[in-house]
Every structure is written in C-alpha cells, then in structure tokens.
Scaffold this motif. Structure first.
Motif, mmCIF file in Angstrom:
data_model
loop_
_atom_site.group_PDB
_atom_site.id
_atom_site.type_symbol
_atom_site.label_atom_id
_atom_site.label_comp_id
_atom_site.label_asym_id
_atom_site.label_seq_id
_atom_site.Cartn_x
_atom_site.Cartn_y
_atom_site.Cartn_z
ATOM 1 N N SER A 93 0.796 -1.226 0.000
ATOM 2 C CA SER A 93 0.000 0.000 0.000
ATOM 3 C C SER A 93 0.834 1.285 0.000
ATOM 4 C CB SER A 93 -0.936 0.001 1.215
ATOM 5 O OG SER A 93 -0.180 0.200 2.389
ATOM 6 N N HIS A 94 2.159 1.146 -0.078
ATOM 7 C CA HIS A 94 2.994 2.354 -0.006
ATOM 8 C C HIS A 94 3.341 2.840 -1.414
ATOM 9 C CE1 HIS A 94 5.975 5.231 1.356
ATOM 10 N NE2 HIS A 94 5.552 5.014 2.593
ATOM 11 N N VAL A 95 2.915 4.056 -1.733
ATOM 12 C CA VAL A 95 3.071 4.590 -3.084
ATOM 13 C C VAL A 95 4.540 4.660 -3.470
ATOM 14 C CG1 VAL A 95 2.687 6.612 -4.540
ATOM 15 C CG2 VAL A 95 0.889 5.843 -2.967
ATOM 16 N N PHE A 188 -10.290 8.229 0.075
ATOM 17 C CA PHE A 188 -9.219 9.206 0.205
ATOM 18 C C PHE A 188 -8.419 8.850 1.464
ATOM 19 C CE2 PHE A 188 -9.856 12.578 -3.039
ATOM 20 C CZ PHE A 188 -10.851 11.915 -3.759
ATOM 21 N N ASN A 189 -7.264 9.499 1.609
ATOM 22 C CA ASN A 189 -6.355 9.114 2.705
ATOM 23 C C ASN A 189 -7.100 9.090 4.043
ATOM 24 O OD1 ASN A 189 -4.851 10.388 0.495
ATOM 25 N ND2 ASN A 189 -3.053 9.990 1.762
ATOM 26 N N HIS A 190 -6.871 8.003 4.779
ATOM 27 C CA HIS A 190 -7.433 7.957 6.131
ATOM 28 C C HIS A 190 -6.366 7.431 7.074
ATOM 29 C CE1 HIS A 190 -8.740 4.558 3.662
ATOM 30 N NE2 HIS A 190 -8.496 3.806 4.723
ATOM 31 N N THR A 198 5.520 4.680 8.251
ATOM 32 C CA THR A 198 6.232 5.345 7.149
ATOM 33 C C THR A 198 5.308 6.202 6.282
ATOM 34 O OG1 THR A 198 5.983 3.431 5.695
ATOM 35 C CG2 THR A 198 7.998 3.541 7.024
ATOM 36 N N PHE A 199 4.016 6.237 6.587
ATOM 37 C CA PHE A 199 3.137 7.184 5.902
ATOM 38 C C PHE A 199 3.314 8.550 6.572
ATOM 39 C CE2 PHE A 199 1.263 2.996 5.259
ATOM 40 C CZ PHE A 199 1.188 2.978 3.872
ATOM 41 N N VAL A 200 3.077 9.607 5.777
ATOM 42 C CA VAL A 200 3.592 10.901 6.233
ATOM 43 C C VAL A 200 2.976 11.390 7.548
ATOM 44 C CG1 VAL A 200 2.070 12.511 4.962
ATOM 45 C CG2 VAL A 200 4.473 13.093 5.344
ATOM 46 N N TYR A 220 13.236 14.202 8.734
ATOM 47 C CA TYR A 220 13.479 14.433 7.299
ATOM 48 C C TYR A 220 12.224 14.084 6.527
ATOM 49 C CZ TYR A 220 18.387 14.738 8.590
ATOM 50 O OH TYR A 220 19.574 15.110 9.168
ATOM 51 N N LEU A 221 11.757 15.012 5.712
ATOM 52 C CA LEU A 221 10.539 14.792 4.934
ATOM 53 C C LEU A 221 10.776 15.095 3.464
ATOM 54 C CD1 LEU A 221 7.935 16.470 7.321
ATOM 55 C CD2 LEU A 221 8.079 14.027 6.788
ATOM 56 N N GLY A 222 9.778 14.725 2.633
ATOM 57 C CA GLY A 222 9.844 15.007 1.196
ATOM 58 C C GLY A 222 9.022 16.240 0.844
ATOM 59 N N ASN A 223 8.083 16.070 -0.054
ATOM 60 C CA ASN A 223 7.306 17.185 -0.604
ATOM 61 C C ASN A 223 6.301 17.738 0.412
ATOM 62 O OD1 ASN A 223 5.834 18.933 -2.173
ATOM 63 N ND2 ASN A 223 4.926 17.341 -3.473
HETATM 64 P P1 GDR Z 1 -0.076 8.583 -0.031
HETATM 65 O O1 GDR Z 1 0.375 8.682 1.499
HETATM 66 O O2 GDR Z 1 1.075 8.512 -0.947
HETATM 67 O O3 GDR Z 1 -1.064 9.690 -0.239
HETATM 68 O O4 GDR Z 1 -0.795 7.157 -0.057
HETATM 69 P P2 GDR Z 1 1.747 9.142 2.174
HETATM 70 O O5 GDR Z 1 1.404 9.451 3.578
HETATM 71 O O6 GDR Z 1 2.825 8.169 1.906
HETATM 72 O O7 GDR Z 1 2.112 10.500 1.377
HETATM 73 C C1 GDR Z 1 1.261 11.636 1.411
HETATM 74 C C2 GDR Z 1 1.991 12.815 0.807
HETATM 75 O O8 GDR Z 1 3.036 13.224 1.684
HETATM 76 C C3 GDR Z 1 4.199 13.459 0.916
HETATM 77 N N1 GDR Z 1 5.387 13.297 1.772
HETATM 78 C C4 GDR Z 1 5.816 12.158 2.323
HETATM 79 N N2 GDR Z 1 5.303 10.912 2.307
HETATM 80 C C5 GDR Z 1 5.948 9.937 3.005
HETATM 81 N N3 GDR Z 1 5.435 8.695 3.043
HETATM 82 N N4 GDR Z 1 7.104 10.179 3.688
HETATM 83 C C6 GDR Z 1 7.665 11.419 3.723
HETATM 84 O O9 GDR Z 1 8.700 11.633 4.331
HETATM 85 C C7 GDR Z 1 6.981 12.467 3.017
HETATM 86 N N5 GDR Z 1 7.202 13.789 2.866
HETATM 87 C C8 GDR Z 1 6.240 14.272 2.105
HETATM 88 C C9 GDR Z 1 4.125 12.441 -0.213
HETATM 89 O O10 GDR Z 1 4.990 12.819 -1.271
HETATM 90 C C10 GDR Z 1 2.641 12.524 -0.544
HETATM 91 O O11 GDR Z 1 2.400 13.588 -1.421
HETATM 92 C C11 GDR Z 1 -1.672 6.760 0.988
HETATM 93 C C12 GDR Z 1 -1.589 5.237 1.101
HETATM 94 O O12 GDR Z 1 -2.319 4.833 2.229
HETATM 95 C C13 GDR Z 1 -2.178 4.571 -0.128
HETATM 96 O O13 GDR Z 1 -2.251 3.163 0.083
HETATM 97 C C14 GDR Z 1 -3.580 5.114 -0.369
HETATM 98 O O14 GDR Z 1 -4.131 4.542 -1.531
HETATM 99 C C15 GDR Z 1 -3.536 6.644 -0.488
HETATM 100 O O15 GDR Z 1 -2.993 7.170 0.704
HETATM 101 C C16 GDR Z 1 -4.935 7.233 -0.673
#
Ligand code: GDR
Ligand code: NDP
Length: 356
Positions: A93-95, A188-190, A198-200, A220-223
C-alpha cells in the motif's frame, strides 16, 4: 439474515484498516476470518486486543496464513470460510515503495484482486458472496477535476495506482459480466494512531512526540506542498461495511471534503507538543523548519520525492452521504491531535523508548 450470523473474510487483517474493520464486524456479531502473511516476527500487534484463542469453542475471529500472490491458497480460504462478505484490504500500500517494487505491487494489488474474484467464481459463490475492493483516491493522480468524485477521470501516477486501476476495473467488469455484488470504495487518505509509521502523517506525529521527549533530533521529509484529504480510518471502515449492505453494488468516494498541505500537518503536530515552528526555507528543496529557539528540527530530503507526485487530492463524498448515509466526523486538525497524543503515550509507555 441479520449481521449476527454472517461471516466475513478480511484480507489485510493486520493492517490499519483491517484492525478497525474487524473490530466493527465483531461488534456487529459477525464471525470474521482474516488472512495474514507469514512473517519472521509477530505482525498481529494491531489486532492483539481482538485475538481469540482458537482452542475455545466457536471463536469469532479466525486467522489463516495466506498471500494475495497465491491463488490456490486464496481459493482454499474462501472455500473453508464460506464468507457472505469479502473485504479485500490486502495490498502493498505504499506509493513510494511501489516505484521500487512495481512488479510485486502489480501482482499483489492488481492480480491479487482478480484471484479473489476468480475464487468466488470457481467455487460458484457469485450469488452468496459480496465483495469490497479497497480502491483509492490515488487513481485520480494528475489533477483532472477538483473536487474528485465517482465520475472524475482517472490518471494514475505510480505503479501502485496503476495496479489499483486494474483492480478497480476488474471489479466493475465482474459485477457487469457475472452479476456479482462487487463494489469499489474509492477512499481518500485515512489515518489514525494505527497508521503505518512510514506514511507521512504518522511519521510526523511520531517525530513530534519523539522530539518533544528529547529522543529524536530531526525529522526528514519530502514534498511539503502536497495536499491530502485526510479522514479517520475508524469512520471509513464503517463506509466499507455500508457499501456491502446495499441492495445493489456500486462505487463510492469516501472523503472529508477538506484538503490540507503536508506543511500544515507538520505545524499542527508540533503545535500539539508545544513547539512553535518557523519556516526558514525558500522552497521545498531548501532547508526546512526551525523552532522558536533556532534549533532546526525539520529538513527536506529529496530522497523522499517521488518520480511522479500526486499534488492535490480533495474528495466529494456527496454520493456516499446521500446513498449510504455515511459522513465523516473527525476533522484533519482533530486527527493530528489524536495521533500526537497517542504517540506521546506510546513512547512514554514503551520501555525501549523509556530507556533510550
Ligand atoms: P499517499 O500517502 O502517498 O497519499 O498514499 P503518504 O502518507 O505516503 O504520502 C502523502 C503525501 O506526503 C508526501 N510526503 C511524504 N510521504 C511519506 N510517506 N514520507 C515522507 O517523508 C513524506 N514527505 C512528504 C508524499 O509525497 C505525498 O504527497 C496513501 C496510502 O495509504 C495509499 O495506500 C492510499 O491509496 C492513499 O494514501 C490514498
Ligand atoms: P496497510 O499497509 O496498513 O495494510 C495492508 C495490509 O495488507 C497488511 O495487513 C499487510 O500485511 C497486507 N498485505 C500486504 N501485501 C500482502 C500480500 N501480498 N498478501 C497478503 N496480505 C498482504 O494499509 P491500510 O490498512 O492503510 O489500507 C488498506 C487497503 O486500503 C490497502 O489496500 C490500501 O491500498 C487501501 N487504501 C488505503 C488508504 C489509506 O489512506 N489508508 C486509502 C485508499 C486505499 P502485513 O501486515 O504483513 O504487511
């Protein structure tokens, strides 16, 4: 049939949604069969409180070893459990991880859904068994329309989303071809305190708690400019169940109708631990946040940027509201607060963290 003597099969039972869904189904009186993967260490932490000793008479939660990549295993589990309802929540499930494991992601997330639908057909259970597919707002990908609803065109932006696109359409096809009661929940995200680390959102709330307790230096984060429509997982699993209680199968968006920048979620989480952040950078690839005291706590690391990003998700849940009577309750702001409080508690309790 009342829910009291119904049987459900849940794949992905050890995940965030699996845990909340099993809790709901047990409360409603279902017997629940769950599919879990074999792992070298325990992976049932999220459902430990629901565990039932298989040696007692008539346990209502029964776990089976299985994998979405193994057809014969899935056929056997469906045959043994004879479910009235199948909830297919299992997925890689991790994009971001899907860019590194695209073939496996397609196998588990796309063909996996097909394998379960075929299991129903092979066993002649099309009339008996209703099917829920965990579809996703990632299908919308590159923005075509805002807010996104059931009729918005899809434009997947990752191997994960492309795999889920196949799963979405094979569900629609089996519904139309074989008259199966098969529905897609386009969720949508829940998030929740049970969200994977590891989800943001969870990465942020855990780090805010750890930094507050002096156990982490930096995050440390991404976008930080991505926008997401964040709801509470507990409320979304109720929507899944409602979809399978309808006379006719259909596809529904579940969302809050509110979108938030990752940057904003960071600010909320740190506010909740009493740290006020000041933005020091000029763009996403420069610097990050420092606290009032001048200590720089958050840095943007391009390693977390995705080859193709989904910049904006904002869902319109009107159809689910009207037809299912479903609506969300928790706002993203309250969600952040609940997750931070939970992470603070977990860290203060955990001996590893305590001793660190
Ligand atoms: P998402 O969730 O890709 O939407 O998929 P995630 O929390 O991974 O990312 C959300 C947004 O945050 C940005 N981002 C980061 N993401 C992660 N993981 N780690 C970081 O350090 C970070 N910094 C910024 C990402 O780029 C992104 O834009 C989730 C999952 O649960 C999927 O399975 C589901 O289908 C979707 O939500 C809806
Ligand atoms: P999690 O990542 O928390 O859970 C995924 C579950 O799938 C885990 O139980 C995992 O097992 C299991 N799994 C992974 N690969 C396999 C496999 N090959 N065979 C069997 N089981 C497997 O996800 P969520 O609970 O957050 O999400 C549930 C579903 O909903 C997923 O399909 C996800 O893609 C989808 N979704 C999620 C959204 C969200 O915001 N949470 C939004 C929209 C859709 P293990 O514990 O062993 O890793």
């Amino acid at each position: 049939m009342t829910t009291k003597n119904k049987t459900a099969l849940v794949t992905g039972v050890t995940g965030q949604d699996g845990a909340y869904l099993v809790e709901l189904l047990l409360e409603k009186g279902y017997t629940v069969h769950g599919v879990k993967r074999r792992s070298s260490s325990f992976n049932t932490g999220r459902i430990e409180h629901l565990y039932q000793d298989p040696h007692v008479d008539d346990p209502r939660l029964i776990l089976h070893y299985g994998d979405m990549t193994d057809s014969t295993n899935l056929i056997r589990i469906v045959q043994e459990s004879q479910p009235d309802e199948i909830y297919n929540l299992a997925a890689q499930s991790h994009v971001q991880v899907s860019f590194e494991t695209p073939e496996y992601t397609a196998n588990a997330d796309a063909v996996g859904a097909l394998r379960l639908l075929e299991a129903i057909r092979i066993l002649g259970m099309e009339e008996k068994t209703r099917f829920y597919q965990a579809s996703t707002s990632e299908l919308y990908g590159l923005v075509q329309e805002v807010p996104q609803k059931e009729t918005t065109p899809f434009y997947p932006r990752s191997p994960y989303a492309a795999a889920k696109l196949y799963a979405y359409w094979i569900v629609v096809n089996y519904r139309e071809a074989y008259g199966m009661h098969a529905s897609n929940g386009i969720l949508f995200n829940h998030e929740s305190p049970l969200r994977g680390e590891t989800f943001v959102t969870r990465k942020i709330t855990r780090a805010a708690a750890a930094i507050k307790l002096g156990r982490q230096e930096k995050l440390y984060l991404g976008n930080l400019d991505a926008q997401r429509d964040w709801g509470h997982a507990r409320e979304y699993v109720r929507g899944m169940w409602l979809m399978l209680q309808q006379d006719k199968a259909d596809d529904y968006v579940l969302a809050t109708g509110e979108t938030t920048h990752v940057r904003q979620f960071v600010e909320w989480a740190f506010e909740d631990v009493g740290i006020k952040l000041e933005w020091k950078g000029k763009g996403v690839d420069e610097k990050g946040y420092c606290s009032e005291t001048g200590k720089c706590l958050i840095e943007v690391d391009p390693r977390y940027f995705r080859p193709t990003e989904v910049e904006l998700l904002l869902g319109d849940p009107a159809k689910a509201q009207t037809q299912l009577g479903w609506s969300h309750e928790t706002s993203p702001r309250d969600l952040a607060r609940e997750m931070v409080q939970s992470d603070l508690k977990v860290m203060q309790r955990d001996p590893v963290w305590k001793d660190a």
